[in-house]
Each structure stands twice: as C-alpha cells, then as structure tokens.
Design an enzyme around this catalytic site. Sequence first.
Site, short mmCIF file in Angstrom:
data_model
loop_
_atom_site.label_atom_id
_atom_site.label_comp_id
_atom_site.label_asym_id
_atom_site.label_seq_id
_atom_site.Cartn_x
_atom_site.Cartn_y
_atom_site.Cartn_z
N TYR A 202 0.95 -1.17 -0.07
CA TYR A 202 -0.09 0.50 0.01
C TYR A 202 1.10 1.21 0.13
CZ TYR A 202 -4.22 -2.73 1.34
OH TYR A 202 -5.01 -3.86 1.11
N GLY B 247 -17.75 -5.03 -9.45
CA GLY B 247 -17.46 -5.17 -10.52
C GLY B 247 -15.40 -5.86 -9.83
N VAL C 286 -17.02 3.12 -7.63
CA VAL C 286 -17.96 3.03 -6.60
C VAL C 286 -19.40 2.60 -6.79
CG1 VAL C 286 -18.84 4.35 -4.97
CG2 VAL C 286 -16.29 3.78 -4.71
N PHE C 287 -20.55 1.67 -6.21
CA PHE C 287 -21.90 1.72 -6.76
C PHE C 287 -22.91 3.41 -6.25
CE2 PHE C 287 -21.55 -1.48 -3.70
CZ PHE C 287 -22.56 -1.38 -2.96
#
Length: 305
Positions: A52, A220, A225-226
């Site tokens: 990260y 997916g 972001v949904f």
Amino acid sequence: MKKLNLGISELQAGEIALGCMRMDQLTHKQASNVVHTALEEGINLFDHADIYGKGKSEEVFAGAVDLKSSLRDQMILQTKCGIRDGFFDFSKEHILHSVEESLKRLRTDDIDILLLHRPDALMEPEEVAEAFTQLKKSGKVRYFGVSNQNPAQIELLKKHVQDDLIINQLQLSLMHTPMIDAGFNVNMQNDPSIVRDSNLLEYSRLNDMTIQAWSPFQHGMIEGVFVGNEDFPNVNAKLQELAEKKGVTDSAIAIAWILRHPARIQPVVGSMNPQRLQDIAQASHIQLTREEWYELYRSAGNDLP
C-alpha cells in the site's frame, strides 16, 4: 460499535475495520484525525499491506500515531505480504523480510495479524509454516490468516502451519456477491449457480474463520464505487429509501447489508474522510430485516430462483 471475535482468537474487534491503503495520500495530521475518529467510533482494526503506497501508507500511519504509547493497546494492527512486482511470493525469506520492513515502517515491535495477500502458485507450505513459527516464537506476529484463498489452498496450509488461520479477506459488496449467489441456485443451469470459490462462505463458517470483506462499496473487480453511481439506479434508489427510513447514509446501509449476514463478516472500509467514517460507523447500529436484506439483493440485479 458492536464487537466480534476474530476467528477463534481472543482478539475482539469492532465489526467494521479501517483499510489504510490510501493513507499514503494524507499528511500526518490528516491521518491522525482519521485514526482517532475511527477509534472514537469503535473501529479498532487497522488493515495494512506492504504494497500500500509502496510502504508509505504504513509510514504515514506510524507518523500519525505513537505506537509506543498506550494507544497501541487500543489497536489491532494487521498487515499483508506476498504481492511483489509482477509475481507473488510466499517464500520463507520474503515473508520474514516483509514483516521486518513493516515493523520498521510502523515503528512497532509486533503485529497482531499477518495475512498472506494473494495465492502464490509456487507456494511451499512447509516454508510458510517455518516462517510463521519463527515469527510467532519471536513475538513479532500474534496471529495469521490469508486473503483471497479458496478452501483447498487453506487446507493445504493448515496441514503444515501450527497456528490457526483466523481470517480470510475476500472481495464482497452488495454489487459483488459470487460467494452468495451460488447458494441460491443449487443444481441449476444458470450463471449464478456456478460455484466460483469452492463454497468459501460455508467453509469459513464451518471452520470459524472470519471473512473480512474488502472493497465493500465497489462493483466488479474494483471497477468503481456503486453507491451514488447513476449507472446503478435501482440499487441506489433502494439504498436511499432505506437510508431515509433509518436516518443514516446510503453508505451505512450498504455496510449494514454485509453486517446482516449471520457469518459475522467484517467489512474493511477505506474512507480517509473522518465525517464519512462516522457516517459509515452508524451501520453497526442498524438492523436490516430479512425482507430489507433481500430487497437490496434483488435491487442489485439478482434474481431469486
């Protein structure tokens, strides 16, 4: 915030964890604000990985909080290793080296949990076992787990590793549910009936492994972001409806959907915005009904048989 036991360990964590992947983008002051906000909300597990920010996320975290102080006792520190530039590496040498480097960056003497990040096709479980044993005996790592591994891969490790594997970190969100879909479509000839993960959800419950849900707001394979995304009007309409009904944000409802599952799944949220983190934490106080849970699942485009 409600607590959960991680695997069969005595570690008690808030049922929501904070993923620190984007912490490398913050100043030490900003990161300190995020960490202290998380702790105030009952989020005490901080999830890192050696990759990260190419290590910078761990460095910023350490610069934001004094891990030599009493604050360390309030935290569960988790990091991951095994992903390298163009390949995966579960060799003993790499595991030991990665932990040493993470300890230096975090400025601490020990890590509570070490996860193997992505399956290594060239893994030799005997080597992993030797690395884990050495890390445990030295006091540098208390517990171990995996990420993105199927039951057979876990069983292969367990044949050699002495310590219990308490966590498997897996992608799961309202818009990414393959581990749930197959359970509805047993013995059917449709795409959702395909068992893509060797029944990881049931395996984890049978073996008392905590599933940590990464990317709980993504659709997916980390495609975006949904929540609030106009490309997904149905699921967002239902999220907004329930958010207004329960007096929280749509993001809190998306997390509450994961928390409602009896497997005691721990979402790992990656927000570096203190206010949004406070909003998301409210999910711990929301109890979705069975009907609401299924309404959300169907609104995400899933058909029940």
